[in-house]
Design a protein around this motif. Structure first.
Motif, PDB file in Angstrom:
ATOM      1  N   GLU A 190       7.823   2.959   1.272  1.00 41.70           N
ATOM      2  CA  GLU A 190       7.982   3.475   2.627  1.00 41.70           C
ATOM      3  C   GLU A 190       8.177   4.988   2.643  1.00 41.70           C
ATOM      4  OE1 GLU A 190      10.119   0.339   5.524  1.00 41.70           O
ATOM      5  OE2 GLU A 190      11.399   1.043   3.892  1.00 41.70           O
ATOM      6  N   ASP A 191       7.768   5.568   3.758  1.00 42.28           N
ATOM      7  CA  ASP A 191       8.052   6.975   4.028  1.00 42.28           C
ATOM      8  C   ASP A 191       8.378   7.072   5.517  1.00 42.28           C
ATOM      9  OD1 ASP A 191       8.261   9.686   4.209  1.00 42.28           O
ATOM     10  OD2 ASP A 191       6.142  10.116   3.823  1.00 42.28           O
ATOM     11  N   GLY A 192       9.627   7.372   5.823  1.00 45.67           N
ATOM     12  CA  GLY A 192      10.034   7.465   7.217  1.00 45.67           C
ATOM     13  C   GLY A 192       9.869   6.163   7.980  1.00 45.67           C
ATOM     14  N   GLY A 193      10.087   5.047   7.308  1.00 48.47           N
ATOM     15  CA  GLY A 193       9.963   3.746   7.948  1.00 48.47           C
ATOM     16  C   GLY A 193       8.545   3.219   8.036  1.00 48.47           C
ATOM     17  N   ARG A 194       7.589   4.001   7.542  1.00 45.15           N
ATOM     18  CA  ARG A 194       6.181   3.575   7.561  1.00 45.15           C
ATOM     19  C   ARG A 194       5.766   3.107   6.179  1.00 45.15           C
ATOM     20  NH1 ARG A 194       1.135   6.267   6.946  1.00 45.15           N
ATOM     21  NH2 ARG A 194       2.267   8.171   6.408  1.00 45.15           N
ATOM     22  N   ILE A 195       5.072   1.968   6.104  1.00 46.51           N
ATOM     23  CA  ILE A 195       4.612   1.443   4.818  1.00 46.51           C
ATOM     24  C   ILE A 195       3.420   2.255   4.331  1.00 46.51           C
ATOM     25  CG2 ILE A 195       3.541  -0.550   3.680  1.00 46.51           C
ATOM     26  CD1 ILE A 195       5.317  -2.347   5.396  1.00 46.51           C
ATOM     27  N   ILE A 196       3.565   2.839   3.132  1.00 50.86           N
ATOM     28  CA  ILE A 196       2.510   3.694   2.574  1.00 50.86           C
ATOM     29  C   ILE A 196       1.913   3.094   1.299  1.00 50.86           C
ATOM     30  CG2 ILE A 196       3.401   5.829   3.572  1.00 50.86           C
ATOM     31  CD1 ILE A 196       4.691   6.393   0.789  1.00 50.86           C
ATOM     32  N   GLY A 197       2.371   1.907   0.946  1.00 48.53           N
ATOM     33  CA  GLY A 197       1.827   1.237  -0.231  1.00 48.53           C
ATOM     34  C   GLY A 197       2.476  -0.114  -0.398  1.00 48.53           C
ATOM     35  N   TYR A 198       1.820  -0.970  -1.162  1.00 43.88           N
ATOM     36  CA  TYR A 198       2.428  -2.263  -1.479  1.00 43.88           C
ATOM     37  C   TYR A 198       1.855  -2.752  -2.804  1.00 43.88           C
ATOM     38  CZ  TYR A 198      -1.627  -5.247  -0.580  1.00 43.88           C
ATOM     39  OH  TYR A 198      -2.845  -5.859  -0.668  1.00 43.88           O
ATOM     40  N   ALA A 199       2.587  -3.648  -3.442  1.00 46.33           N
ATOM     41  CA  ALA A 199       2.136  -4.198  -4.720  1.00 46.33           C
ATOM     42  C   ALA A 199       2.743  -5.576  -4.924  1.00 46.33           C
ATOM     43  CB  ALA A 199       2.530  -3.282  -5.881  1.00 46.33           C
ATOM     44  N   GLY A 200       1.994  -6.407  -5.618  1.00 41.95           N
ATOM     45  CA  GLY A 200       2.493  -7.727  -5.989  1.00 41.95           C
ATOM     46  C   GLY A 200       2.548  -7.859  -7.500  1.00 41.95           C
ATOM     47  N   ALA A 201       3.369  -8.796  -7.957  1.00 42.09           N
ATOM     48  CA  ALA A 201       3.390  -9.166  -9.380  1.00 42.09           C
ATOM     49  C   ALA A 201       3.420 -10.690  -9.421  1.00 42.09           C
ATOM     50  CB  ALA A 201       4.605  -8.581 -10.090  1.00 42.09           C
ATOM     51  N   TRP A 202       2.444 -11.272 -10.126  1.00 40.05           N
ATOM     52  CA  TRP A 202       2.328 -12.736 -10.135  1.00 40.05           C
ATOM     53  C   TRP A 202       2.266 -13.259 -11.569  1.00 40.05           C
ATOM     54  CZ3 TRP A 202      -2.549 -14.123 -12.074  1.00 40.05           C
ATOM     55  CH2 TRP A 202      -3.568 -13.145 -11.980  1.00 40.05           C
ATOM     56  N   GLY A 211      -0.731  -6.604  -9.177  1.00 36.92           N
ATOM     57  CA  GLY A 211      -1.906  -6.533  -8.325  1.00 36.92           C
ATOM     58  C   GLY A 211      -1.716  -7.409  -7.103  1.00 36.92           C
ATOM     59  N   PRO A 212      -2.236  -6.984  -5.963  1.00 37.82           N
ATOM     60  CA  PRO A 212      -2.912  -5.711  -5.737  1.00 37.82           C
ATOM     61  C   PRO A 212      -1.925  -4.548  -5.871  1.00 37.82           C
ATOM     62  CG  PRO A 212      -3.186  -7.224  -3.844  1.00 37.82           C
ATOM     63  CD  PRO A 212      -2.129  -7.762  -4.718  1.00 37.82           C
ATOM     64  N   LEU A 213      -2.465  -3.364  -6.119  1.00 38.07           N
ATOM     65  CA  LEU A 213      -1.662  -2.146  -6.123  1.00 38.07           C
ATOM     66  C   LEU A 213      -2.370  -1.140  -5.224  1.00 38.07           C
ATOM     67  CD1 LEU A 213       0.621  -0.320  -7.030  1.00 38.07           C
ATOM     68  CD2 LEU A 213      -0.615   0.100  -9.175  1.00 38.07           C
ATOM     69  N   ILE A 214      -1.835  -1.005  -4.020  1.00 38.60           N
ATOM     70  CA  ILE A 214      -2.377  -0.097  -2.999  1.00 38.60           C
ATOM     71  C   ILE A 214      -1.302   0.942  -2.714  1.00 38.60           C
ATOM     72  CG2 ILE A 214      -3.102   0.070  -0.582  1.00 38.60           C
ATOM     73  CD1 ILE A 214      -5.129  -1.528  -2.107  1.00 38.60           C
ATOM     74  N   ALA A 215      -1.655   2.230  -2.786  1.00 39.42           N
ATOM     75  CA  ALA A 215      -0.627   3.263  -2.616  1.00 39.42           C
ATOM     76  C   ALA A 215      -1.238   4.544  -2.080  1.00 39.42           C
ATOM     77  CB  ALA A 215       0.067   3.539  -3.943  1.00 39.42           C
ATOM     78  N   ARG A 216      -0.405   5.292  -1.339  1.00 37.02           N
ATOM     79  CA  ARG A 216      -0.858   6.553  -0.742  1.00 37.02           C
ATOM     80  C   ARG A 216      -1.301   7.551  -1.798  1.00 37.02           C
ATOM     81  NH1 ARG A 216       3.502   9.709   2.815  1.00 37.02           N
ATOM     82  NH2 ARG A 216       4.482   9.940   0.769  1.00 37.02           N
ATOM     83  N   ASP A 217      -0.586   7.569  -2.939  1.00 32.99           N
ATOM     84  CA  ASP A 217      -0.881   8.531  -3.995  1.00 32.99           C
ATOM     85  C   ASP A 217      -0.298   8.019  -5.303  1.00 32.99           C
ATOM     86  OD1 ASP A 217       1.890   8.970  -3.712  1.00 32.99           O
ATOM     87  OD2 ASP A 217       1.558  10.666  -2.347  1.00 32.99           O
ATOM     88  N   THR A 218      -0.481   8.778  -6.375  1.00 36.47           N
ATOM     89  CA  THR A 218      -0.023   8.343  -7.697  1.00 36.47           C
ATOM     90  C   THR A 218       1.489   8.165  -7.743  1.00 36.47           C
ATOM     91  OG1 THR A 218      -1.892   9.461  -8.760  1.00 36.47           O
ATOM     92  CG2 THR A 218      -0.033   8.894 -10.161  1.00 36.47           C
TER      93      THR A 218
END
Length: 288
Positions: A190-202, A211-218
Protein backbone atom coordinates in the motif's frame (compact mmCIF):
# COMPACT_ATOMS: atom_id res chain seq x y z
CA UNK A 1 -8.82 -56.93 -29.75
CA UNK A 2 -5.90 -55.21 -31.46
CA UNK A 3 -4.48 -52.17 -29.73
CA UNK A 4 -5.61 -49.00 -31.54
CA UNK A 5 -2.89 -46.82 -33.06
CA UNK A 6 -1.96 -43.66 -31.20
CA UNK A 7 -3.25 -41.57 -34.09
CA UNK A 8 -6.70 -43.14 -33.68
CA UNK A 9 -7.04 -42.47 -29.96
CA UNK A 10 -9.50 -39.60 -29.39
CA UNK A 11 -8.55 -36.32 -27.72
CA UNK A 12 -11.04 -35.42 -25.01
CA UNK A 13 -11.68 -32.67 -22.49
CA UNK A 14 -10.25 -33.33 -19.04
CA UNK A 15 -12.17 -32.49 -15.86
CA UNK A 16 -11.27 -32.22 -12.17
CA UNK A 17 -12.03 -35.97 -11.96
CA UNK A 18 -8.84 -36.51 -13.98
CA UNK A 19 -6.66 -34.86 -11.32
CA UNK A 20 -5.02 -38.10 -10.10
CA UNK A 21 -4.35 -39.28 -13.67
CA UNK A 22 -2.74 -35.90 -14.47
CA UNK A 23 -0.60 -36.08 -11.32
CA UNK A 24 0.39 -39.65 -12.27
CA UNK A 25 1.45 -38.35 -15.69
CA UNK A 26 3.59 -35.64 -14.06
CA UNK A 27 5.24 -38.25 -11.87
CA UNK A 28 5.81 -40.55 -14.87
CA UNK A 29 7.91 -37.79 -16.47
CA UNK A 30 9.93 -37.17 -13.33
CA UNK A 31 8.04 -34.01 -12.41
CA UNK A 32 6.52 -33.44 -8.97
CA UNK A 33 2.89 -34.61 -8.76
CA UNK A 34 1.70 -31.03 -8.14
CA UNK A 35 -1.87 -32.06 -7.33
CA UNK A 36 -2.63 -28.65 -5.78
CA UNK A 37 -1.69 -26.87 -9.01
CA UNK A 38 -3.46 -29.41 -11.23
CA UNK A 39 -6.60 -28.87 -9.15
CA UNK A 40 -6.58 -25.13 -9.87
CA UNK A 41 -5.82 -25.53 -13.56
CA UNK A 42 -8.47 -28.19 -14.19
CA UNK A 43 -11.17 -26.08 -12.52
CA UNK A 44 -10.18 -22.62 -13.79
CA UNK A 45 -8.96 -23.77 -17.22
CA UNK A 46 -9.71 -26.36 -19.88
CA UNK A 47 -7.76 -29.59 -19.91
CA UNK A 48 -7.20 -31.78 -22.96
CA UNK A 49 -5.85 -35.31 -23.02
CA UNK A 50 -5.74 -38.76 -24.59
CA UNK A 51 -6.57 -41.88 -22.60
CA UNK A 52 -4.02 -44.69 -22.77
CA UNK A 53 -5.28 -48.16 -23.76
CA UNK A 54 -3.34 -49.62 -20.81
CA UNK A 55 -4.73 -47.07 -18.32
CA UNK A 56 -3.86 -43.52 -17.35
CA UNK A 57 -3.15 -40.75 -19.84
CA UNK A 58 -1.00 -40.78 -22.97
CA UNK A 59 -0.72 -36.99 -22.94
CA UNK A 60 -2.31 -33.93 -21.36
CA UNK A 61 -2.24 -30.14 -21.29
CA UNK A 62 -4.31 -27.29 -19.86
CA UNK A 63 -5.40 -23.99 -21.42
CA UNK A 64 -6.35 -21.07 -19.16
CA UNK A 65 -8.34 -18.39 -20.94
CA UNK A 66 -8.49 -14.71 -19.97
CA UNK A 67 -10.92 -11.98 -20.93
CA UNK A 68 -14.53 -12.33 -22.15
CA UNK A 69 -15.73 -15.95 -22.16
CA UNK A 70 -17.16 -15.72 -25.68
CA UNK A 71 -14.04 -14.07 -27.14
CA UNK A 72 -10.98 -14.49 -24.88
CA UNK A 73 -8.14 -11.97 -25.08
CA UNK A 74 -5.49 -14.59 -24.33
CA UNK A 75 -5.05 -18.31 -23.73
CA UNK A 76 -2.14 -19.67 -21.67
CA UNK A 77 -1.04 -23.23 -22.42
CA UNK A 78 0.70 -25.26 -19.75
CA UNK A 79 1.44 -28.70 -18.30
CA UNK A 80 2.10 -30.20 -21.75
CA UNK A 81 3.13 -33.76 -20.90
CA UNK A 82 3.51 -37.09 -22.70
CA UNK A 83 3.88 -40.38 -20.84
CA UNK A 84 7.41 -41.77 -21.07
CA UNK A 85 6.30 -44.94 -22.86
CA UNK A 86 4.54 -42.91 -25.57
CA UNK A 87 7.31 -40.35 -26.07
CA UNK A 88 8.72 -39.40 -29.46
CA UNK A 89 5.71 -40.78 -31.34
CA UNK A 90 4.09 -37.49 -32.29
CA UNK A 91 1.29 -37.44 -29.72
CA UNK A 92 2.44 -34.20 -28.08
CA UNK A 93 2.53 -32.52 -31.49
CA UNK A 94 -0.94 -33.88 -32.30
CA UNK A 95 -2.37 -32.60 -29.00
CA UNK A 96 -0.83 -29.16 -29.47
CA UNK A 97 -2.14 -28.91 -33.04
CA UNK A 98 -5.59 -29.78 -31.71
CA UNK A 99 -5.41 -27.12 -28.99
CA UNK A 100 -4.16 -24.40 -31.37
CA UNK A 101 -6.95 -25.29 -33.82
CA UNK A 102 -9.60 -25.34 -31.07
CA UNK A 103 -8.54 -21.90 -29.82
CA UNK A 104 -9.13 -20.39 -33.26
CA UNK A 105 -8.15 -16.71 -33.37
CA UNK A 106 -7.45 -16.42 -29.63
CA UNK A 107 -3.83 -15.28 -29.07
CA UNK A 108 -1.80 -17.87 -27.15
CA UNK A 109 1.18 -17.88 -24.81
CA UNK A 110 3.29 -20.49 -23.05
CA UNK A 111 6.54 -20.95 -21.16
CA UNK A 112 8.77 -23.41 -23.00
CA UNK A 113 11.62 -25.49 -21.67
CA UNK A 114 14.64 -25.83 -23.95
CA UNK A 115 13.40 -29.34 -24.85
CA UNK A 116 9.90 -28.19 -25.76
CA UNK A 117 10.83 -25.05 -27.64
CA UNK A 118 11.55 -26.67 -31.08
CA UNK A 119 8.04 -28.20 -31.20
CA UNK A 120 6.38 -24.88 -30.38
CA UNK A 121 8.49 -23.07 -32.97
CA UNK A 122 7.39 -25.66 -35.52
CA UNK A 123 3.77 -24.85 -34.66
CA UNK A 124 4.32 -21.12 -35.20
CA UNK A 125 5.06 -19.85 -31.69
CA UNK A 126 7.65 -17.07 -31.41
CA UNK A 127 9.97 -16.39 -28.48
CA UNK A 128 9.09 -12.97 -27.06
CA UNK A 129 10.68 -13.12 -23.60
CA UNK A 130 12.52 -15.13 -21.01
CA UNK A 131 11.94 -16.07 -17.39
CA UNK A 132 14.46 -17.26 -14.80
CA UNK A 133 13.38 -19.73 -12.13
CA UNK A 134 15.01 -19.09 -8.75
CA UNK A 135 14.73 -21.09 -5.55
CA UNK A 136 16.04 -21.04 -2.00
CA UNK A 137 15.55 -19.94 1.57
CA UNK A 138 15.20 -16.16 1.66
CA UNK A 139 17.71 -14.56 4.06
CA UNK A 140 16.57 -11.01 4.93
CA UNK A 141 19.92 -9.83 6.27
CA UNK A 142 19.81 -6.06 6.76
CA UNK A 143 16.94 -5.51 4.28
CA UNK A 144 14.43 -2.97 5.53
CA UNK A 145 11.44 -2.53 3.19
CA UNK A 146 10.53 1.01 2.20
CA UNK A 147 6.96 0.00 1.28
CA UNK A 148 4.31 -1.17 3.74
CA UNK A 149 2.68 -4.58 3.22
CA UNK A 150 -0.06 -6.53 4.97
CA UNK A 151 -2.23 -9.61 4.58
CA UNK A 152 -4.99 -9.14 2.02
CA UNK A 153 -8.62 -9.14 3.17
CA UNK A 154 -11.84 -10.00 1.34
CA UNK A 155 -12.47 -6.27 0.98
CA UNK A 156 -9.24 -5.94 -1.04
CA UNK A 157 -10.32 -8.35 -3.80
CA UNK A 158 -12.06 -5.78 -6.07
CA UNK A 159 -8.99 -3.51 -5.99
CA UNK A 160 -6.67 -6.48 -6.62
CA UNK A 161 -8.78 -7.59 -9.60
CA UNK A 162 -8.71 -4.06 -11.08
CA UNK A 163 -4.95 -3.70 -10.61
CA UNK A 164 -4.31 -7.15 -12.03
CA UNK A 165 -6.32 -6.50 -15.19
CA UNK A 166 -4.53 -3.19 -15.73
CA UNK A 167 -1.09 -4.83 -15.42
CA UNK A 168 -1.81 -8.25 -16.98
CA UNK A 169 -3.73 -6.76 -19.90
CA UNK A 170 -6.71 -9.11 -19.64
CA UNK A 171 -9.41 -9.92 -17.10
CA UNK A 172 -8.31 -12.72 -14.74
CA UNK A 173 -11.21 -12.47 -12.27
CA UNK A 174 -11.87 -16.22 -12.38
CA UNK A 175 -8.26 -16.85 -11.27
CA UNK A 176 -7.77 -13.95 -8.85
CA UNK A 177 -10.95 -14.76 -6.91
CA UNK A 178 -9.62 -18.29 -6.36
CA UNK A 179 -6.37 -17.02 -4.81
CA UNK A 180 -7.61 -16.74 -1.20
CA UNK A 181 -8.37 -20.48 -1.22
CA UNK A 182 -5.43 -21.53 -3.43
CA UNK A 183 -2.61 -19.61 -1.73
CA UNK A 184 -1.15 -20.05 1.73
CA UNK A 185 -0.57 -16.29 1.75
CA UNK A 186 -2.00 -13.37 -0.18
CA UNK A 187 -0.47 -10.00 0.64
CA UNK A 188 -0.83 -6.44 -0.63
CA UNK A 189 1.46 -3.42 -0.74
CA UNK A 190 0.00 0.00 0.00
CA UNK A 191 0.85 3.64 -0.47
CA UNK A 192 -1.46 6.13 1.21
CA UNK A 193 -4.18 3.52 1.57
CA UNK A 194 -4.03 2.62 -2.13
CA UNK A 195 -3.02 -0.89 -3.23
CA UNK A 196 0.08 -0.63 -5.44
CA UNK A 197 0.97 -4.31 -5.62
CA UNK A 198 0.00 -7.78 -4.49
CA UNK A 199 1.56 -11.22 -4.32
CA UNK A 200 0.59 -14.76 -3.43
CA UNK A 201 2.57 -17.72 -2.13
CA UNK A 202 1.14 -21.19 -2.68
CA UNK A 203 2.29 -24.68 -1.68
CA UNK A 204 4.14 -26.78 -4.23
CA UNK A 205 5.78 -29.89 -2.77
CA UNK A 206 8.40 -28.62 -0.29
CA UNK A 207 8.41 -25.01 -1.51
CA UNK A 208 6.16 -21.98 -1.56
CA UNK A 209 5.82 -20.59 -5.08
CA UNK A 210 5.68 -16.80 -5.19
CA UNK A 211 3.12 -15.74 -7.78
CA UNK A 212 1.44 -13.75 -9.05
CA UNK A 213 3.82 -10.90 -8.24
CA UNK A 214 2.41 -7.56 -9.42
CA UNK A 215 4.04 -4.37 -8.14
CA UNK A 216 4.37 -0.67 -8.91
CA UNK A 217 8.17 -0.91 -8.96
CA UNK A 218 11.12 -3.04 -7.84
CA UNK A 219 11.06 -1.70 -4.26
CA UNK A 220 7.42 -2.75 -3.95
CA UNK A 221 8.19 -6.20 -5.38
CA UNK A 222 11.04 -6.61 -2.89
CA UNK A 223 8.81 -5.67 0.04
CA UNK A 224 6.20 -8.22 -1.06
CA UNK A 225 8.73 -11.04 -1.49
CA UNK A 226 10.31 -10.30 1.89
CA UNK A 227 6.91 -10.23 3.60
CA UNK A 228 5.92 -13.59 2.09
CA UNK A 229 9.27 -15.09 3.15
CA UNK A 230 8.81 -13.81 6.71
CA UNK A 231 5.63 -15.86 7.07
CA UNK A 232 6.91 -19.28 5.96
CA UNK A 233 9.71 -21.67 6.87
CA UNK A 234 9.73 -23.20 3.40
CA UNK A 235 12.13 -22.24 0.61
CA UNK A 236 10.66 -19.88 -1.99
CA UNK A 237 10.48 -20.55 -5.70
CA UNK A 238 9.43 -18.14 -8.42
CA UNK A 239 9.87 -17.35 -12.12
CA UNK A 240 10.98 -13.78 -12.73
CA UNK A 241 10.93 -11.96 -16.07
CA UNK A 242 14.63 -11.53 -16.89
CA UNK A 243 14.06 -7.87 -17.75
CA UNK A 244 13.68 -7.30 -14.01
CA UNK A 245 17.44 -7.48 -13.51
CA UNK A 246 17.39 -5.51 -10.27
CA UNK A 247 14.91 -7.87 -8.57
CA UNK A 248 16.79 -10.95 -9.80
CA UNK A 249 20.09 -9.62 -8.44
CA UNK A 250 18.39 -8.78 -5.12
CA UNK A 251 16.78 -12.23 -4.57
CA UNK A 252 20.13 -13.86 -5.36
CA UNK A 253 21.86 -11.68 -2.77
CA UNK A 254 19.22 -12.85 -0.29
CA UNK A 255 19.62 -16.60 -0.69
CA UNK A 256 17.79 -17.69 -3.86
CA UNK A 257 19.75 -19.39 -6.62
CA UNK A 258 19.13 -19.81 -10.33
CA UNK A 259 17.50 -23.13 -11.29
CA UNK A 260 16.48 -22.85 -14.96
CA UNK A 261 15.44 -20.56 -17.79
CA UNK A 262 12.25 -20.82 -19.84
CA UNK A 263 11.37 -19.08 -23.08
CA UNK A 264 8.16 -17.04 -23.03
CA UNK A 265 6.46 -17.68 -26.37
CA UNK A 266 3.42 -16.22 -28.09
CA UNK A 267 1.20 -17.21 -31.00
CA UNK A 268 -0.97 -14.71 -32.87
CA UNK A 269 0.43 -11.64 -31.09
CA UNK A 270 3.91 -10.04 -31.26
CA UNK A 271 4.16 -9.72 -27.47
CA UNK A 272 2.10 -10.19 -24.33
CA UNK A 273 -0.48 -7.54 -23.48
CA UNK A 274 -0.32 -5.41 -20.35
CA UNK A 275 2.53 -3.67 -18.57
CA UNK A 276 5.58 -5.91 -18.19
CA UNK A 277 7.34 -3.33 -16.01
CA UNK A 278 4.86 -4.08 -13.19
CA UNK A 279 4.46 -7.81 -13.90
CA UNK A 280 7.34 -9.48 -12.11
CA UNK A 281 6.26 -13.15 -11.88
CA UNK A 282 3.32 -15.26 -13.10
CA UNK A 283 0.90 -17.15 -10.89
CA UNK A 284 2.52 -20.22 -12.41
CA UNK A 285 4.29 -20.66 -15.73
CA UNK A 286 1.43 -23.02 -16.67
CA UNK A 287 -1.18 -20.27 -16.49
CA UNK A 288 0.76 -17.06 -17.19
Amino acid sequence: MPTPSLAALPIRRLTPRDLVACADLSQDRGWPREEHKWGLLLTAGRGYGIDAPDGGLVTACVVTEYGPRERPDLGAIGMVLVAERYGRQGVGRRLMRHVVSTMGTTPLTLHATPNGRPLYEELGFKTTGRAEMVRGHFVPGDFRPSVSTRAATAEDLPAIVRLDEEVFGADRTHIITRLPAFTDQLRVAEDGGRIIGYAGAWPNMDTQVVGPLIARDTETAQALVASLAAHTDRPLRTDIDVRHEELLAWVKRHGLGSVAFNAVMTYGIPELPGDWSRRFAPLTVAAG
